[in-house]
Design a protein around this motif. Sequence first.
Motif, PDB file in Angstrom:
ATOM      1  N   LEU A   1      19.558  61.674  25.261  1.00 24.52           N
ATOM      2  CA  LEU A   1      18.478  62.277  24.491  1.00 24.52           C
ATOM      3  C   LEU A   1      17.232  61.384  24.519  1.00 24.52           C
ATOM      4  CD1 LEU A   1      17.646  64.665  22.712  1.00 24.52           C
ATOM      5  CD2 LEU A   1      18.496  63.390  20.759  1.00 24.52           C
ATOM      6  N   GLU A   2      17.332  60.190  23.959  1.00 28.45           N
ATOM      7  CA  GLU A   2      16.165  59.321  23.835  1.00 28.45           C
ATOM      8  C   GLU A   2      15.617  58.889  25.191  1.00 28.45           C
ATOM      9  OE1 GLU A   2      14.018  55.576  23.939  1.00 28.45           O
ATOM     10  OE2 GLU A   2      16.089  55.790  24.628  1.00 28.45           O
ATOM     11  N   THR A   3      16.478  58.455  26.083  1.00 28.90           N
ATOM     12  CA  THR A   3      16.003  57.904  27.350  1.00 28.90           C
ATOM     13  C   THR A   3      15.248  58.926  28.196  1.00 28.90           C
ATOM     14  OG1 THR A   3      17.693  56.202  27.333  1.00 28.90           O
ATOM     15  CG2 THR A   3      16.715  56.721  29.469  1.00 28.90           C
ATOM     16  N   PRO A   4      15.798  60.106  28.435  1.00 28.51           N
ATOM     17  CA  PRO A   4      15.026  61.067  29.239  1.00 28.51           C
ATOM     18  C   PRO A   4      13.722  61.499  28.559  1.00 28.51           C
ATOM     19  CG  PRO A   4      17.317  61.793  29.042  1.00 28.51           C
ATOM     20  CD  PRO A   4      17.138  60.621  28.139  1.00 28.51           C
ATOM     21  N   LEU A   5      13.755  61.651  27.240  1.00 34.21           N
ATOM     22  CA  LEU A   5      12.550  62.076  26.527  1.00 34.21           C
ATOM     23  C   LEU A   5      11.454  61.020  26.548  1.00 34.21           C
ATOM     24  CD1 LEU A   5      14.074  63.926  23.452  1.00 34.21           C
ATOM     25  CD2 LEU A   5      12.967  64.928  25.466  1.00 34.21           C
ATOM     26  N   LYS A   6      11.851  59.765  26.531  1.00 33.39           N
ATOM     27  CA  LYS A   6      10.874  58.670  26.509  1.00 33.39           C
ATOM     28  C   LYS A   6       9.919  58.770  27.698  1.00 33.39           C
ATOM     29  CE  LYS A   6      12.737  54.933  27.722  1.00 33.39           C
ATOM     30  NZ  LYS A   6      13.856  54.105  27.375  1.00 33.39           N
ATOM     31  N   PHE A   7      10.437  59.121  28.855  1.00 29.58           N
ATOM     32  CA  PHE A   7       9.603  59.160  30.048  1.00 29.58           C
ATOM     33  C   PHE A   7       8.754  60.428  30.135  1.00 29.58           C
ATOM     34  CE2 PHE A   7      12.738  55.968  31.215  1.00 29.58           C
ATOM     35  CZ  PHE A   7      11.904  54.975  31.698  1.00 29.58           C
ATOM     36  N   ARG A   8       8.949  61.350  29.216  1.00 33.16           N
ATOM     37  CA  ARG A   8       8.124  62.559  29.173  1.00 33.16           C
ATOM     38  C   ARG A   8       7.004  62.449  28.136  1.00 33.16           C
ATOM     39  NH1 ARG A   8      13.396  65.692  29.619  1.00 33.16           N
ATOM     40  NH2 ARG A   8      13.527  66.061  31.847  1.00 33.16           N
ATOM     41  N   ALA A   9       7.026  61.391  27.363  1.00 31.90           N
ATOM     42  CA  ALA A   9       6.014  61.216  26.324  1.00 31.90           C
ATOM     43  C   ALA A   9       4.670  60.870  26.971  1.00 31.90           C
ATOM     44  CB  ALA A   9       6.432  60.112  25.362  1.00 31.90           C
ATOM     45  N   PRO A  10       3.588  61.390  26.405  1.00 28.15           N
ATOM     46  CA  PRO A  10       2.265  61.061  26.946  1.00 28.15           C
ATOM     47  C   PRO A  10       1.998  59.558  26.839  1.00 28.15           C
ATOM     48  CG  PRO A  10       2.109  62.637  25.115  1.00 28.15           C
ATOM     49  CD  PRO A  10       3.533  62.262  25.252  1.00 28.15           C
ATOM     50  N   GLU A  11       1.327  59.046  27.838  1.00 31.38           N
ATOM     51  CA  GLU A  11       0.896  57.651  27.857  1.00 31.38           C
ATOM     52  C   GLU A  11       2.021  56.641  28.115  1.00 31.38           C
ATOM     53  OE1 GLU A  11      -2.426  57.029  27.664  1.00 31.38           O
ATOM     54  OE2 GLU A  11      -2.773  59.164  27.294  1.00 31.38           O
ATOM     55  N   VAL A  12       3.266  57.097  28.281  1.00 26.95           N
ATOM     56  CA  VAL A  12       4.347  56.161  28.576  1.00 26.95           C
ATOM     57  C   VAL A  12       4.447  56.030  30.090  1.00 26.95           C
ATOM     58  CG1 VAL A  12       6.826  55.694  28.428  1.00 26.95           C
ATOM     59  CG2 VAL A  12       5.618  56.639  26.465  1.00 26.95           C
ATOM     60  N   THR A  13       4.045  54.874  30.567  1.00 30.22           N
ATOM     61  CA  THR A  13       4.111  54.605  32.000  1.00 30.22           C
ATOM     62  C   THR A  13       5.516  54.153  32.364  1.00 30.22           C
ATOM     63  OG1 THR A  13       3.540  52.281  31.720  1.00 30.22           O
ATOM     64  CG2 THR A  13       1.691  53.851  31.982  1.00 30.22           C
ATOM     65  N   LEU A  14       5.796  54.097  33.659  1.00 27.02           N
ATOM     66  CA  LEU A  14       7.098  53.614  34.119  1.00 27.02           C
ATOM     67  C   LEU A  14       7.342  52.194  33.623  1.00 27.02           C
ATOM     68  CD1 LEU A  14       9.666  53.942  35.803  1.00 27.02           C
ATOM     69  CD2 LEU A  14       8.355  53.142  37.788  1.00 27.02           C
ATOM     70  N   ARG A  15       6.330  51.347  33.686  1.00 29.04           N
ATOM     71  CA  ARG A  15       6.487  49.957  33.243  1.00 29.04           C
ATOM     72  C   ARG A  15       6.793  49.887  31.757  1.00 29.04           C
ATOM     73  NH1 ARG A  15       2.031  46.052  35.140  1.00 29.04           N
ATOM     74  NH2 ARG A  15       3.634  44.589  34.538  1.00 29.04           N
ATOM     75  N   VAL A  16       6.086  50.656  30.938  1.00 26.23           N
ATOM     76  CA  VAL A  16       6.342  50.654  29.492  1.00 26.23           C
ATOM     77  C   VAL A  16       7.730  51.216  29.206  1.00 26.23           C
ATOM     78  CG1 VAL A  16       5.634  51.676  27.286  1.00 26.23           C
ATOM     79  CG2 VAL A  16       3.910  50.731  28.832  1.00 26.23           C
ATOM     80  N   GLY A  17       8.066  52.313  29.856  1.00 21.57           N
ATOM     81  CA  GLY A  17       9.384  52.913  29.663  1.00 21.57           C
ATOM     82  C   GLY A  17      10.513  51.975  30.049  1.00 21.57           C
ATOM     83  N   LEU A  18      10.354  51.273  31.167  1.00 20.23           N
ATOM     84  CA  LEU A  18      11.381  50.313  31.582  1.00 20.23           C
ATOM     85  C   LEU A  18      11.494  49.158  30.594  1.00 20.23           C
ATOM     86  CD1 LEU A  18      10.906  50.053  35.450  1.00 20.23           C
ATOM     87  CD2 LEU A  18      12.812  51.081  34.201  1.00 20.23           C
ATOM     88  N   GLY A  19      10.368  48.677  30.110  1.00 21.17           N
ATOM     89  CA  GLY A  19      10.408  47.588  29.129  1.00 21.17           C
ATOM     90  C   GLY A  19      11.132  47.996  27.860  1.00 21.17           C
ATOM     91  N   ILE A  20      10.835  49.191  27.372  1.00 16.34           N
ATOM     92  CA  ILE A  20      11.525  49.704  26.186  1.00 16.34           C
ATOM     93  C   ILE A  20      12.998  49.939  26.500  1.00 16.34           C
ATOM     94  CG2 ILE A  20      11.707  51.670  24.613  1.00 16.34           C
ATOM     95  CD1 ILE A  20       8.619  51.999  24.985  1.00 16.34           C
ATOM     96  N   GLY A  21      13.257  50.553  27.640  1.00 23.90           N
ATOM     97  CA  GLY A  21      14.642  50.852  28.026  1.00 23.90           C
ATOM     98  C   GLY A  21      15.518  49.613  28.112  1.00 23.90           C
TER      99      GLY A  21
END
Length: 142
Positions: A26-46
């Motif tokens: 749930l959280e992981t796939p949705l995170k990358f669909r959020a506006p302004e979340v780049t791959l780098r930001v998403g990976l850092g959070i992940g």
Amino acid sequence: MTSGSAATAAAVTFVWLGMVLAISFLETPLKFRAPEVTLRVGLGIGRLVFRALNRVEAALAAALVVAVAAGDPPVPVAVLTGLAAVLLAVQIAVVRPVLNRRSDRVLAGEEGGRSRAHLLYVAFEVAKAGVLLALGVVTLSV
């Protein structure tokens, strides 16, 4: 299996399953669909989220093993418990280090598509979720 150890094992199993479903599916796939979340930001959070999740999973796996071992479990419960623990151990010890090396490169500015290790991690998550669901159901019927 004693009723107390079966109840404890079932509770731990379903908490663990709930965490895997909520974070991984749930959280992981949705995170990358959020506006302004780049791959780098998403990976850092992940990385932070999965490091924490895996630590909690390891604690839950240990609690599950103790509860099951204390209750003279039937063979299906023992096998499913062992399988869940092994799947988690392989994810943490084998797959996550590969993913961490890749995310290190991406965070350093290198480009790259989805890695095969990521797909392997997802496959382990699916397998683990299935094992935990089966374990929870079997444990409730003991």
